[in-house]
Scaffold this active site. Structure first.
Site, PDB file in Angstrom:
ATOM      1  N   LYS A  22       0.833  -1.206   0.000  1.00 46.08           N
ATOM      2  CA  LYS A  22       0.000   0.000   0.000  1.00 46.08           C
ATOM      3  C   LYS A  22       0.866   1.253   0.000  1.00 46.08           C
ATOM      4  CE  LYS A  22      -1.815   1.726   3.998  1.00 46.08           C
ATOM      5  NZ  LYS A  22      -1.508   3.160   4.151  1.00 46.08           N
ATOM      6  N   ASN A  23       1.861   1.283   0.900  1.00 48.62           N
ATOM      7  CA  ASN A  23       2.638   2.519   1.060  1.00 48.62           C
ATOM      8  C   ASN A  23       3.611   2.770  -0.090  1.00 48.62           C
ATOM      9  OD1 ASN A  23       1.280   3.039   3.379  1.00 48.62           O
ATOM     10  ND2 ASN A  23       2.988   2.628   4.774  1.00 48.62           N
ATOM     11  N   ARG A  93      -4.764  10.381   4.423  1.00 50.09           N
ATOM     12  CA  ARG A  93      -3.732  11.406   4.540  1.00 50.09           C
ATOM     13  C   ARG A  93      -2.734  11.380   3.393  1.00 50.09           C
ATOM     14  NH1 ARG A  93      -2.245  13.862   8.735  1.00 50.09           N
ATOM     15  NH2 ARG A  93      -0.139  13.616   7.956  1.00 50.09           N
ATOM     16  N   CYS A 117      -5.259  12.836  13.125  1.00 50.61           N
ATOM     17  CA  CYS A 117      -5.911  11.560  12.865  1.00 50.61           C
ATOM     18  C   CYS A 117      -5.823  10.750  14.152  1.00 50.61           C
ATOM     19  CB  CYS A 117      -5.259  10.827  11.701  1.00 50.61           C
ATOM     20  SG  CYS A 117      -3.652  10.177  12.070  1.00 50.61           S
ATOM     21  N   ARG A 122       0.269  14.620  13.268  1.00 55.23           N
ATOM     22  CA  ARG A 122       0.775  14.402  11.916  1.00 55.23           C
ATOM     23  C   ARG A 122       0.766  15.644  11.039  1.00 55.23           C
ATOM     24  NH1 ARG A 122      -1.237   8.539   9.960  1.00 55.23           N
ATOM     25  NH2 ARG A 122       0.651   8.631   8.715  1.00 55.23           N
ATOM     26  N   PRO A 123       1.549  16.659  11.381  1.00 55.96           N
ATOM     27  CA  PRO A 123       1.622  17.856  10.536  1.00 55.96           C
ATOM     28  C   PRO A 123       2.345  17.589   9.216  1.00 55.96           C
ATOM     29  CG  PRO A 123       3.104  18.043  12.421  1.00 55.96           C
ATOM     30  CD  PRO A 123       2.405  16.725  12.560  1.00 55.96           C
ATOM     31  N   VAL A 124       2.253  18.543   8.276  1.00 57.04           N
ATOM     32  CA  VAL A 124       2.932  18.391   6.977  1.00 57.04           C
ATOM     33  C   VAL A 124       3.865  19.583   6.721  1.00 57.04           C
ATOM     34  CG1 VAL A 124       1.260  16.855   5.873  1.00 57.04           C
ATOM     35  CG2 VAL A 124       0.878  19.328   5.811  1.00 57.04           C
ATOM     36  N   ASP A 125       4.347  20.177   7.823  1.00 56.18           N
ATOM     37  CA  ASP A 125       5.193  21.368   7.683  1.00 56.18           C
ATOM     38  C   ASP A 125       6.476  21.093   6.878  1.00 56.18           C
ATOM     39  OD1 ASP A 125       5.573  19.784  10.134  1.00 56.18           O
ATOM     40  OD2 ASP A 125       7.308  21.072  10.466  1.00 56.18           O
ATOM     41  N   GLN A 126       7.000  19.876   6.960  1.00 52.24           N
ATOM     42  CA  GLN A 126       8.244  19.574   6.234  1.00 52.24           C
ATOM     43  C   GLN A 126       8.013  19.527   4.720  1.00 52.24           C
ATOM     44  OE1 GLN A 126      11.238  19.420   8.001  1.00 52.24           O
ATOM     45  NE2 GLN A 126       9.787  20.106   9.540  1.00 52.24           N
ATOM     46  N   ASP A 305       4.462   0.780  12.196  1.00 51.86           N
ATOM     47  CA  ASP A 305       3.308   0.075  11.626  1.00 51.86           C
ATOM     48  C   ASP A 305       3.235  -1.400  12.058  1.00 51.86           C
ATOM     49  OD1 ASP A 305       2.421   2.364  10.404  1.00 51.86           O
ATOM     50  OD2 ASP A 305       3.064   1.811   8.386  1.00 51.86           O
ATOM     51  N   ILE A 327       7.363   7.385  17.188  1.00 51.10           N
ATOM     52  CA  ILE A 327       7.004   8.098  15.953  1.00 51.10           C
ATOM     53  C   ILE A 327       5.686   8.871  16.104  1.00 51.10           C
ATOM     54  CG2 ILE A 327       6.571   7.881  13.463  1.00 51.10           C
ATOM     55  CD1 ILE A 327       9.323   6.904  14.026  1.00 51.10           C
ATOM     56  N   ARG A 397      -8.728  -0.579   4.413  1.00 50.75           N
ATOM     57  CA  ARG A 397      -7.868   0.451   3.830  1.00 50.75           C
ATOM     58  C   ARG A 397      -6.524  -0.143   3.423  1.00 50.75           C
ATOM     59  NH1 ARG A 397      -6.321   4.907   7.461  1.00 50.75           N
ATOM     60  NH2 ARG A 397      -4.994   5.115   5.655  1.00 50.75           N
TER      61      ARG A 397
HETATM   62  C1  UD1 Z   1       4.198   6.995   6.503  1.00 49.14           C
HETATM   63  C2  UD1 Z   1       3.381   5.750   6.243  1.00 49.14           C
HETATM   64  C3  UD1 Z   1       2.753   5.264   7.548  1.00 49.14           C
HETATM   65  C4  UD1 Z   1       3.819   5.087   8.628  1.00 49.14           C
HETATM   66  C5  UD1 Z   1       4.676   6.351   8.766  1.00 49.14           C
HETATM   67  C6  UD1 Z   1       5.861   6.159   9.697  1.00 49.14           C
HETATM   68  C7  UD1 Z   1       2.641   6.073   3.957  1.00 49.14           C
HETATM   69  C8  UD1 Z   1       1.534   6.359   3.021  1.00 49.14           C
HETATM   70  N1  UD1 Z   1       2.356   6.064   5.270  1.00 49.14           N
HETATM   71  O1  UD1 Z   1       3.296   8.004   6.957  1.00 49.14           O
HETATM   72  O2  UD1 Z   1       2.108   4.014   7.289  1.00 49.14           O
HETATM   73  O3  UD1 Z   1       3.202   4.823   9.872  1.00 49.14           O
HETATM   74  O4  UD1 Z   1       5.192   6.737   7.481  1.00 49.14           O
HETATM   75  O5  UD1 Z   1       6.647   5.112   9.276  1.00 49.14           O
HETATM   76  O6  UD1 Z   1       3.755   5.825   3.544  1.00 49.14           O
HETATM   77  N2  UD1 Z   1       6.021  14.871  10.794  1.00 49.14           N
HETATM   78  C9  UD1 Z   1       6.043  16.216  11.053  1.00 49.14           C
HETATM   79  N3  UD1 Z   1       6.006  17.106  10.006  1.00 49.14           N
HETATM   80  C10 UD1 Z   1       5.936  16.691   8.712  1.00 49.14           C
HETATM   81  C11 UD1 Z   1       5.905  15.306   8.448  1.00 49.14           C
HETATM   82  C12 UD1 Z   1       5.960  14.414   9.513  1.00 49.14           C
HETATM   83  O7  UD1 Z   1       6.105  16.645  12.217  1.00 49.14           O
HETATM   84  O8  UD1 Z   1       5.893  17.532   7.809  1.00 49.14           O
HETATM   85  C13 UD1 Z   1       6.103  13.893  11.920  1.00 49.14           C
HETATM   86  C14 UD1 Z   1       4.823  13.064  12.066  1.00 49.14           C
HETATM   87  O9  UD1 Z   1       3.867  13.713  12.839  1.00 49.14           O
HETATM   88  C15 UD1 Z   1       5.369  11.803  12.712  1.00 49.14           C
HETATM   89  C16 UD1 Z   1       6.755  11.643  12.087  1.00 49.14           C
HETATM   90  O10 UD1 Z   1       7.097  12.939  11.599  1.00 49.14           O
HETATM   91  O11 UD1 Z   1       5.503  11.996  14.094  1.00 49.14           O
HETATM   92  C17 UD1 Z   1       6.841  10.642  10.962  1.00 49.14           C
HETATM   93  O12 UD1 Z   1       5.770  10.834  10.063  1.00 49.14           O
HETATM   94  P1  UD1 Z   1       5.860  10.481   8.519  1.00 49.14           P
HETATM   95  O13 UD1 Z   1       7.054   9.632   8.237  1.00 49.14           O
HETATM   96  O14 UD1 Z   1       5.719  11.740   7.731  1.00 49.14           O
HETATM   97  O15 UD1 Z   1       4.549   9.616   8.291  1.00 49.14           O
HETATM   98  P2  UD1 Z   1       3.737   9.534   6.962  1.00 49.14           P
HETATM   99  O16 UD1 Z   1       4.665   9.766   5.807  1.00 49.14           O
HETATM  100  O17 UD1 Z   1       2.493  10.333   7.065  1.00 49.14           O
END
Ligand code: UD1
Length: 417
Positions: A22-23, A93, A117, A122-126, A305, A327, A397
């Site tokens: 899936k990922n 997401r 969630c 789970r922010p997307v600031d990066q 996971d 995480i 899912r």
């Molecule tokens: C992906 C996987 C998910 C897995 C996760 C961690 C997919 C589709 N999903 O999710 O199954 O559980 O990796 O291995 O591949 N973070 C920030 N800012 C950001 C991005 C991330 O603070 O901009 C934090 C998140 O809140 C979290 C950590 O970084 O605490 C890791 O998250 P991330 O690796 O981004 O998870 P996903 O890519 O969403």
């Protein structure tokens, strides 16, 4: 709404085929936005998230055709509307993965902010910071990320933390940028490498995927390609843990032991005998499992996971184990449900202490997220009597035909609506 009814107490045995990841599938599908030519995927898992992504990309203008042999052809000849609306992003997401490709391909994108969630903020600031470093103008307004740019420019980007989809978004955007992009502190997950392999087959110039420094030399355009999606290491791990918890012996085909080192090591520590051969993993558990302590961290360390599934195993194992989640801040929701089956778990902050019980007893439990659901199914397979797992849509899912595959291994499990 569907639920799974499990009659516990049967050891899993037999063979089953593991689906495509899936990922890996979700970012790969988004990569098709980067070219007007068709991109063909094989080994596509049949999952709700994949269907949601097909719906989203279809709205954006991608023509999608499927064949019954797990194939998918995606052609983004023309982008109709570079928009990922709230209704879709809130259910998945990973929709954020259209942001980088859309911006690179057509210079604009509007993507709903994913918000929180069940497992954390789970922010997307990066993702945003990286694209800004590449020259994009980004505003967050009315719950949407609105991004604009001319041709993106290569940049050196150091991520504040390791993020999987963040690395993937920036890597995709950088393929069409002017000049070279260097992504430091990148995610090393095998799904990132799978995406890089496909992008390179489409004409991209990416080096270093699978390490924490990825270098992307931008090109003018990408072309079509064909790509086989890698096996799902989390589905593989889930079936292995299920077999170990039930004292079973299984052989999983269509998978790859090399991408599961940390998980296989923990299973050996729990007392399982494991044989890895090209394309298959065989596991036999001939004793009561020994509890194993795990600490989640980015790949190649133990995956978040797989944390919930190992907690289910520890609940019936010998001794006390400690599980630390580093995480996601709220990823122990399954613990409360496991307690309903008689598990002894104490939670303090990001640590769970699990005292193995000699038996669990069936009850009705509620799935709260994808991997939590898997842990409840594993516990249900071990528990005495009947366990009903509600809200199975979480499982759908990310697990293809889970009840069929478990039945194939001898489990007494059925879906009822
Ligand atoms: C992906 C996987 C998910 C897995 C996760 C961690 C997919 C589709 N999903 O999710 O199954 O559980 O990796 O291995 O591949 N973070 C920030 N800012 C950001 C991005 C991330 O603070 O901009 C934090 C998140 O809140 C979290 C950590 O970084 O605490 C890791 O998250 P991330 O690796 O981004 O998870 P996903 O890519 O969403």
């Amino acid at each position: 709404m569907h639920r799974l009814v499990i009659e516990g107490g049967t050891s899993l045995s037999g063979e089953v085929r593991i689906s495509g990841a899936k990922n890996a599938a979700l970012p790969l599908m988004c990569a098709s936005l980067l070219t007007s030519e068709p991109v063909r995927f094989s080994n596509v898992p049949q999952l709700r998230d994949v269907a949601t992504m097909i719906g989203l990309l279809g709205r954006i203008g991608v023509q999608v055709s499927r064949d019954e042999r797990l194939g998918l052809e995606m052609r983004a000849e023309r982008i109709a509307e570079p928009l990922a609306p709230y209704e879709l992003v809130k259910t998945m997401r990973a929709s954020i993965l259209v942001l980088g490709p859309l911006l690179a391909r057509c210079g604009e994108a509007r993507v709903s902010l994913p918000g929180g969630c069940a497992i954390g903020l789970r922010p997307v600031d990066q993702h945003i910071k990286g694209l800004q470093r590449m020259g994009a103008e980004i505003h967050v307004e009315q719950g949407y990320i609105s991004a604009r740019s001319g041709r993106l420019r290569g940049a050196r980007i150091v991520a504040d933390m390791v993020t999987v989809t963040g690395t993937e978004n920036l890597m995709m955007a950088a393929t069409l940028a002017e000049g070279t992009t260097v992504l430091e502190n990148s995610a090393r997950e095998p799904e990132v490498s799978d995406l890089a392999n496909c992008l390179n087959a489409m004409g991209a110039r990416i080096r270093g995927a699978g390490t924490d420094v990825i270098t992307i030399e931008g090109v003018e355009r990408l072309h079509g390609a064909a790509h086989a999606i890698m096996p799902d290491r989390i589905e593989t791990g889930t079936f292995l843990v299920a077999a170990a918890a039930t004292g079973g012996a299984v052989r999983l085909n269509g998978t790859d032991g090399a991408i599961l080192d940390a998980v296989l090591e923990k299973l050996c520590e729990a007392g399982a005998q494991i044989r890895v051969e090209p394309g298959t993993i065989a596991l036999a558990m001939r004793r009561r499992p020994v509890g194993v302590s795990c600490r989640t961290a980015p790949y190649p360390a133990f995956p978040t996971d797989m944390q919930a599934q190992f907690m289910a195993l520890d609940c019936v194992a010998e001794g006390t184990s400690v599980i630390t989640e580093t995480i996601f801040e709220n990823r122990f929701m399954h613990a409360l449900e496991l307690q309903r089956l008689g598990a002894e778990i104490d939670i303090s902050g990001n640590t769970a202490i699990v005292r193995g019980a000699t038996r669990l007893q069936g009850a009705t439990v509620m799935a709260t997220d994808l991997r939590a659901s898997a842990s409840l199914v594993i516990a249900g397979l071990v528990a005495e009597g009947e366990t009903t797992v509600e809200r199975v849509y979480h499982l759908d899912r990310g697990y293809e035909s889970i009840e069929e595959k478990l039945s194939q291994l001898g489990a007494k499990i059925r879906r009822v609506s």
